[in-house]
Design a protein around this motif. Structure first.
Motif, PDB file in Angstrom:
ATOM      1  N   GLU A 245      -1.235  46.967 -19.775  1.00 58.85           N
ATOM      2  CA  GLU A 245      -2.553  46.327 -19.722  1.00 58.85           C
ATOM      3  C   GLU A 245      -2.533  44.924 -20.321  1.00 58.85           C
ATOM      4  N   THR A 246      -1.931  44.769 -21.480  1.00 58.34           N
ATOM      5  CA  THR A 246      -1.964  43.461 -22.168  1.00 58.34           C
ATOM      6  C   THR A 246      -0.763  42.591 -21.845  1.00 58.34           C
ATOM      7  N   ARG A 247       0.299  43.193 -21.299  1.00 62.77           N
ATOM      8  CA  ARG A 247       1.568  42.509 -20.996  1.00 62.77           C
ATOM      9  C   ARG A 247       2.221  41.953 -22.268  1.00 62.77           C
ATOM     10  N   GLN A 248       1.925  42.546 -23.393  1.00 68.45           N
ATOM     11  CA  GLN A 248       2.585  42.158 -24.639  1.00 68.45           C
ATOM     12  C   GLN A 248       3.902  42.905 -24.786  1.00 68.45           C
ATOM     13  N   PHE A 249       4.900  42.226 -25.360  1.00 68.09           N
ATOM     14  CA  PHE A 249       6.200  42.847 -25.568  1.00 68.09           C
ATOM     15  C   PHE A 249       6.097  44.008 -26.549  1.00 68.09           C
ATOM     16  N   ARG A 250       6.805  45.094 -26.219  1.00 67.51           N
ATOM     17  CA  ARG A 250       6.837  46.267 -27.101  1.00 67.51           C
ATOM     18  C   ARG A 250       8.297  46.621 -27.359  1.00 67.51           C
ATOM     19  N   SER A 251       8.698  46.545 -28.598  1.00 64.42           N
ATOM     20  CA  SER A 251      10.083  46.815 -28.955  1.00 64.42           C
ATOM     21  C   SER A 251      10.362  48.312 -28.931  1.00 64.42           C
ATOM     22  N   PRO A 252      11.429  48.749 -28.263  1.00 64.17           N
ATOM     23  CA  PRO A 252      11.804  50.163 -28.305  1.00 64.17           C
ATOM     24  C   PRO A 252      12.053  50.668 -29.718  1.00 64.17           C
ATOM     25  N   ALA A 253      12.437  49.766 -30.629  1.00 58.41           N
ATOM     26  CA  ALA A 253      12.630  50.182 -32.020  1.00 58.41           C
ATOM     27  C   ALA A 253      11.329  50.692 -32.622  1.00 58.41           C
ATOM     28  N   THR A 264       5.082  63.308 -21.783  1.00 59.73           N
ATOM     29  CA  THR A 264       5.825  63.522 -20.544  1.00 59.73           C
ATOM     30  C   THR A 264       4.862  63.583 -19.371  1.00 59.73           C
ATOM     31  N   PRO A 265       5.342  63.406 -18.154  1.00 62.49           N
ATOM     32  CA  PRO A 265       4.450  63.468 -16.989  1.00 62.49           C
ATOM     33  C   PRO A 265       3.700  64.792 -16.854  1.00 62.49           C
ATOM     34  N   ASP A 266       4.276  65.872 -17.393  1.00 66.62           N
ATOM     35  CA  ASP A 266       3.580  67.167 -17.311  1.00 66.62           C
ATOM     36  C   ASP A 266       2.705  67.450 -18.532  1.00 66.62           C
ATOM     37  N   GLY A 267       2.487  66.427 -19.386  1.00 62.39           N
ATOM     38  CA  GLY A 267       1.506  66.562 -20.458  1.00 62.39           C
ATOM     39  C   GLY A 267       2.028  67.037 -21.796  1.00 62.39           C
ATOM     40  N   ARG A 268       3.336  67.082 -21.997  1.00 65.49           N
ATOM     41  CA  ARG A 268       3.893  67.517 -23.276  1.00 65.49           C
ATOM     42  C   ARG A 268       4.157  66.311 -24.171  1.00 65.49           C
ATOM     43  N   GLU A 269       3.936  66.459 -25.471  1.00 70.10           N
ATOM     44  CA  GLU A 269       4.267  65.415 -26.425  1.00 70.10           C
ATOM     45  C   GLU A 269       5.686  65.631 -26.935  1.00 70.10           C
ATOM     46  N   VAL A 270       6.497  64.559 -26.890  1.00 67.94           N
ATOM     47  CA  VAL A 270       7.881  64.662 -27.350  1.00 67.94           C
ATOM     48  C   VAL A 270       8.168  63.512 -28.304  1.00 67.94           C
ATOM     49  N   ALA A 271       8.993  63.788 -29.280  1.00 68.61           N
ATOM     50  CA  ALA A 271       9.403  62.767 -30.247  1.00 68.61           C
ATOM     51  C   ALA A 271      10.867  62.417 -30.022  1.00 68.61           C
ATOM     52  N   PRO A 272      11.272  61.213 -30.388  1.00 67.96           N
ATOM     53  CA  PRO A 272      12.684  60.831 -30.230  1.00 67.96           C
ATOM     54  C   PRO A 272      13.587  61.722 -31.071  1.00 67.96           C
ATOM     55  N   SER A 273      14.773  62.008 -30.577  1.00 66.24           N
ATOM     56  CA  SER A 273      15.737  62.801 -31.324  1.00 66.24           C
ATOM     57  C   SER A 273      16.342  61.958 -32.445  1.00 66.24           C
ATOM     58  N   ALA A 274      17.042  62.621 -33.336  1.00 69.53           N
ATOM     59  CA  ALA A 274      17.705  61.910 -34.431  1.00 69.53           C
ATOM     60  C   ALA A 274      18.730  60.910 -33.897  1.00 69.53           C
ATOM     61  N   LYS A 275      19.383  61.253 -32.797  1.00 67.45           N
ATOM     62  CA  LYS A 275      20.372  60.355 -32.206  1.00 67.45           C
ATOM     63  C   LYS A 275      19.711  59.077 -31.697  1.00 67.45           C
ATOM     64  N   GLY A 305      20.318  53.645 -25.607  1.00 69.87           N
ATOM     65  CA  GLY A 305      19.841  55.034 -25.670  1.00 69.87           C
ATOM     66  C   GLY A 305      18.344  55.116 -25.906  1.00 69.87           C
ATOM     67  N   MET A 306      17.773  54.142 -26.620  1.00 70.79           N
ATOM     68  CA  MET A 306      16.327  54.133 -26.848  1.00 70.79           C
ATOM     69  C   MET A 306      15.586  53.840 -25.535  1.00 70.79           C
TER      70      MET A 306
END
Length: 404
Positions: A245-253, A264-275, A305-306
């Motif tokens: 929407e805003t076209r502002q940069f978003r850092s994967p970090a 996820t597309p099917d509606g589940r919330e997921v968090a990044p793994s430790a890796k 990987g991010m």
């Protein structure tokens, strides 16, 4: 009736204007014409989303060596020409001084000392920051106009005129004309020339989501290939994550960091793994997603990987819903920032054919060329390349035109 000139430069960005400047200085008795789509600051050079540009500026032998080694370390898995990279490094400071002599506005400390900052993929504060891009455009246009360059605005390049592998000019048309055959034919004009310099930028504007400035067509690679040019590194585009929407940069970090969750597309919330989280420090060092490993604290790290984790949560439109800490959900996606590929050129911007031989009279510079960097490029390296190889291409085009 065709229009005639001696040297035709296609594109009014940093590369094209530098080529025009060099050509007019080298051959003041020849007619130099520059065709550009818009008569105002535009494209990625003068109308980018950040409103400023970095320029790699090594000032000591040690800094030049660092710059060169970083270029090489970022090249994989793409192709790089060491001679072109060496030229880029050795001539960077001189080309900065050219711009500085015109009064272009670079960030400085309160004392007036030039301020240099770190840039993507490099921990070394070596990049000068050019701001007030409309002023930069004005000064460069004034410079080339004073030298007698014809500025032809409102013209789009349709094709290059080639005669048995020799460049003879280009077909241009008035900007804004549709694609119907009769309209194109009525509005098209031949501009014949002894030498042609292509400086039409990269391919970003060809993609639905891109960061190219207004006036970018993304057609440079296509036109050069149609003229018989050899292209390389064309798979290696630079992508940024932006808020849709805003076209502002978003850092994967951050959006794939320790406080982030994705939907996820099917509606589940997921968090990044430790890796994935272990890559955050390395990934924070550059805006574009990397191709291959990048140097970080003396090691090569596969920090994409991010980016891969985020892509894995994208819907069919390539959009990811993410939330950082207690902030609202937002939509992010990959946007094409630029290309690291393009026409294969020699040390003076001469365009090579599929047999790696120069196409007589055809030169190129800027983001429509490759070789001075590989799959990835340092932040600020492209601005430096526009000046180094823009000048070289302009000078070489003048020499060719004088003997044609």
């Amino acid at each position: 009736m065709p229009h005639n000139t001696d040297i035709l430069i296609l594109g009014g960005g940093l590369a094209g204007l530098r080529a025009a400047w060099a050509a007019a200085q080298s051959a003041p008795k020849l007619r130099v014409s520059l065709a550009t789509l818009r008569p105002v600051p535009s494209g990625s050079s003068f109308a980018n989303a950040n409103g400023q540009l970095g320029m790699q500026l090594p000032q000591t032998d040690r800094e030049r060596d660092q710059f060169f080694q970083e270029i090489l370390s970022l090249a994989e898995p793409g192709h790089i020409s060491r001679p072109l990279a060496e030229i880029l490094v050795q001539e960077a400071e001189s080309r900065f001084l050219d711009l500085d002599s015109l009064g272009l506005r670079f960030q400085r400390e309160a004392t007036g000392k030039l301020l240099r900052r770190t840039a993507c993929f490099s921990p070394h504060a070596r990049a000068a920051i050019l701001y007030d891009l409309p002023h930069a455009y004005q000064r460069l246009c004034e410079t080339v106009s004073t030298l007698g360059v014809d500025l032809l605005t409102g013209l789009e390049t349709v094709s290059l005129l080639m005669d048995n592998g020799v460049a003879r000019g280009a077909v241009l048309r008035k900007a804004g004309v549709g694609t119907k055959a009769h309209a194109m034919q009525d509005a098209s004009m031949e501009y014949r020339a002894r030498a042609v310099v292509v400086a039409l930028g990269g391919p970003a504007a060809r993609h639905p989501r891109h960061m190219a400035g207004p006036g970018s067509t993304g057609q440079g690679w296509e036109l050069l290939q149609a003229a018989g040019a050899q292209l390389n590194n064309t798979d290696f585009l630079q992508y940024f994550w932006l808020n849709v929407e805003t076209r502002q940069f978003r850092s994967p970090a951050e959006i794939a960091g320790p406080l982030a969750v994705a939907m996820t597309p099917d509606g589940r919330e997921v968090a990044p793994s430790a890796k994935v989280l272990s890559l955050a420090d390395a990934r924070s060092g550059h805006c574009p997603a990397a191709w291959g490993p990048v140097p970080h604290q003396g090691e090569l790290v596969h920090d994409y990987g991010m980016d891969q984790w985020l892509q894995a949560q994208a819907n069919e439109k390539g959009v990811v819903r993410v939330k950082v800490d207690r902030n609202p959900w937002e939509q992010v996606a990959l946007f094409v920032h630029s290309g690291n590929g393009g026409a294969v050129i020699g040390s003076h911007g001469e365009v090579h054919d599929l047999n790696n031989a120069p196409l007589p009279g055809l030169f190129a510079c800027g983001e429509c060329t490759t070789g001075m960097h590989g799959a990835n490029r340092l932040g600020g390296a492209m601005v430096t390349a526009t000046q180094v190889f823009g000048r070289r291409a302009g000078n070489a085009a003048a020499r060719f035109a004088l003997g044609a």
